[in-house]
Motif scaffolding. Structure first.
Motif, PDB file in Angstrom:
ATOM      1  N   GLN A  60       0.826  -1.224   0.081  1.00  0.00           N
ATOM      2  CA  GLN A  60       0.024  -0.085  -0.007  1.00  0.00           C
ATOM      3  C   GLN A  60       0.748   1.423  -0.074  1.00  0.00           C
ATOM      4  O   GLN A  60       0.375   2.369   0.232  1.00  0.00           O
ATOM      5  CB  GLN A  60      -0.864  -0.137   1.194  1.00  0.00           C
ATOM      6  N   LYS A  65       4.490   1.540  -5.213  1.00  0.00           N
ATOM      7  CA  LYS A  65       3.948   1.190  -6.668  1.00  0.00           C
ATOM      8  C   LYS A  65       4.322   2.175  -7.520  1.00  0.00           C
ATOM      9  O   LYS A  65       4.379   1.621  -8.725  1.00  0.00           O
ATOM     10  CB  LYS A  65       2.475   1.214  -6.208  1.00  0.00           C
ATOM     11  N   SER A  95      -2.138  -4.600   4.811  1.00  0.00           N
ATOM     12  CA  SER A  95      -0.859  -5.026   3.861  1.00  0.00           C
ATOM     13  C   SER A  95      -0.402  -6.194   4.582  1.00  0.00           C
ATOM     14  O   SER A  95       0.098  -6.871   3.660  1.00  0.00           O
ATOM     15  CB  SER A  95      -0.021  -3.605   4.493  1.00  0.00           C
ATOM     16  N   ALA A  98      -2.066  -8.623   2.261  1.00  0.00           N
ATOM     17  CA  ALA A  98      -1.616  -8.861   1.069  1.00  0.00           C
ATOM     18  C   ALA A  98      -0.125  -9.439   0.898  1.00  0.00           C
ATOM     19  O   ALA A  98      -0.104 -10.318  -0.068  1.00  0.00           O
ATOM     20  CB  ALA A  98      -1.259  -7.274   0.397  1.00  0.00           C
ATOM     21  N   LEU A 118      -0.909  -6.982  -7.615  1.00  0.00           N
ATOM     22  CA  LEU A 118      -0.896  -5.905  -6.204  1.00  0.00           C
ATOM     23  C   LEU A 118      -0.265  -4.640  -6.461  1.00  0.00           C
ATOM     24  O   LEU A 118      -0.720  -3.549  -6.217  1.00  0.00           O
ATOM     25  CB  LEU A 118      -0.775  -6.540  -5.246  1.00  0.00           C
ATOM     26  N   ALA A 121      -1.793  -2.294  -9.182  1.00  0.00           N
ATOM     27  CA  ALA A 121      -3.329  -1.742  -8.917  1.00  0.00           C
ATOM     28  C   ALA A 121      -3.423  -0.189  -8.502  1.00  0.00           C
ATOM     29  O   ALA A 121      -2.448  -0.196  -7.740  1.00  0.00           O
ATOM     30  CB  ALA A 121      -3.796  -2.774  -7.958  1.00  0.00           C
ATOM     31  N   ARG A 124      -6.456   2.350  -3.175  1.00  0.00           N
ATOM     32  CA  ARG A 124      -6.255   1.466  -1.969  1.00  0.00           C
ATOM     33  C   ARG A 124      -6.749   0.205  -2.032  1.00  0.00           C
ATOM     34  O   ARG A 124      -7.386  -0.169  -2.990  1.00  0.00           O
ATOM     35  CB  ARG A 124      -7.180   2.405  -0.779  1.00  0.00           C
ATOM     36  N   LEU A 125      -6.150  -0.635  -1.297  1.00  0.00           N
ATOM     37  CA  LEU A 125      -6.435  -1.983  -1.116  1.00  0.00           C
ATOM     38  C   LEU A 125      -7.499  -2.353  -0.234  1.00  0.00           C
ATOM     39  O   LEU A 125      -7.336  -1.730   0.855  1.00  0.00           O
ATOM     40  CB  LEU A 125      -5.005  -3.120  -1.097  1.00  0.00           C
ATOM     41  N   THR A 126      -8.261  -3.387  -0.468  1.00  0.00           N
ATOM     42  CA  THR A 126      -8.926  -3.912   0.889  1.00  0.00           C
ATOM     43  C   THR A 126      -9.047  -5.405   0.640  1.00  0.00           C
ATOM     44  O   THR A 126      -8.473  -6.020  -0.381  1.00  0.00           O
ATOM     45  CB  THR A 126     -10.454  -3.717   0.519  1.00  0.00           C
ATOM     46  N   ARG A 129     -10.654  -6.734  -2.485  1.00  0.00           N
ATOM     47  CA  ARG A 129     -10.238  -6.125  -3.862  1.00  0.00           C
ATOM     48  C   ARG A 129      -8.976  -6.887  -3.992  1.00  0.00           C
ATOM     49  O   ARG A 129      -8.414  -7.164  -5.117  1.00  0.00           O
ATOM     50  CB  ARG A 129      -9.598  -4.683  -3.582  1.00  0.00           C
ATOM     51  N   ILE A 130      -8.041  -7.315  -2.862  1.00  0.00           N
ATOM     52  CA  ILE A 130      -6.768  -8.210  -3.081  1.00  0.00           C
ATOM     53  C   ILE A 130      -7.337  -9.606  -3.920  1.00  0.00           C
ATOM     54  O   ILE A 130      -6.883 -10.067  -4.674  1.00  0.00           O
ATOM     55  CB  ILE A 130      -6.153  -8.338  -1.659  1.00  0.00           C
ATOM     56  N   LEU A 133      -8.268  -8.860  -7.396  1.00  0.00           N
ATOM     57  CA  LEU A 133      -7.117  -8.605  -8.340  1.00  0.00           C
ATOM     58  C   LEU A 133      -6.350  -9.940  -8.485  1.00  0.00           C
ATOM     59  O   LEU A 133      -6.035 -10.081  -9.783  1.00  0.00           O
ATOM     60  CB  LEU A 133      -6.342  -7.637  -7.754  1.00  0.00           C
TER      61      LEU A 133
END
Length: 204
Positions: A60, A65, A95, A98, A118, A121, A124-126, A129-130, A133
């Motif tokens: 994150q 990224k 995090s 992930a 990841l 992408a 933000r990740l959740t 969403r992980i 993806l």
């Protein structure tokens, strides 16, 4: 100015910062073997490369990224660099989730696919969403979950080692790097990264 610290005691960094990550304050001083050749840390680039770039990162981390495509491009174009991506999940539970999921994919031989999914992408990740993806990247998330469960201790121990190494190096955030005998706390642009690799190569 790019900050640099020496990985070895008594060696002064070119930036003038004579800070050593090794000292009595730390219960365990990470060895070069632990940093560069952890058997459970996936290796990208050229496994037989003459220089190893170790990046401590978080899935994150905006800068991690943003610079990820550049780092991979520099490594690919050089052709003789080992790239070790060390999960250092400092941005909370998502995090950690992930990192665990991607290490689960690594156990299935799909580390690069999961990492790319990841790290490229946007936003933000959740937890959800992980999963989305990784599934969209062609991975079986149920298989990943089973691999994480089967390798729970191995993954937990790896993340612990990464955390303690980052702490020993006195890193303040992600990304941070160890390249050759030098420690680079903070963001490196393309020129800095290429220079760090060249410096490590010339030092032997």
């Amino acid at each position: 100015m790019m900050q640099r610290r020496s990985l070895l005691k008594g060696v002064l960094a070119g930036s003038g910062l004579a800070l050593s990550p090794f000292g009595a304050a730390f219960a365990h001083e990470p060895t070069p073997q632990e940093v560069f050749a952890d058997p459970n840390a996936p290796v990208l680039g050229n496994p037989e490369g003459d220089v190893t770039v170790v990046e401590y990162f978080d899935f994150q981390c905006t800068y991690c990224k943003r610079d990820y495509p550049m780092v991979r491009d520099v490594v690919a174009k050089d052709g003789n660099v080992r790239l070790v991506m060390k999960d250092w999940p400092i941005f909370g539970e998502v995090s950690v989730y992930a990192a665990q999921a991607v290490q689960g994919a690594a156990a299935l031989g799909e580390y690069d696919t999961a990492l790319n999914a990841l790290m490229t992408a946007q936003g933000r990740l959740t937890h959800e969403r992980i999963e989305t993806l990784l599934t969209a990247a062609g991975l079986d998330f149920d298989a990943i979950a089973e691999a994480v469960k089967a390798n729970e201790k191995k993954i937990s121990d790896l993340l612990d080692r990464n955390y303690h190494q980052a702490e020993a190096f006195q890193f303040n955030g992600t990304p941070s790097y160890v390249i050759g005998r030098m420690v680079y706390p903070g963001v490196l642009d393309r020129i800095m990264l290429e220079s760090a690799i060249a410096e490590a190569r010339s030092a032997g």
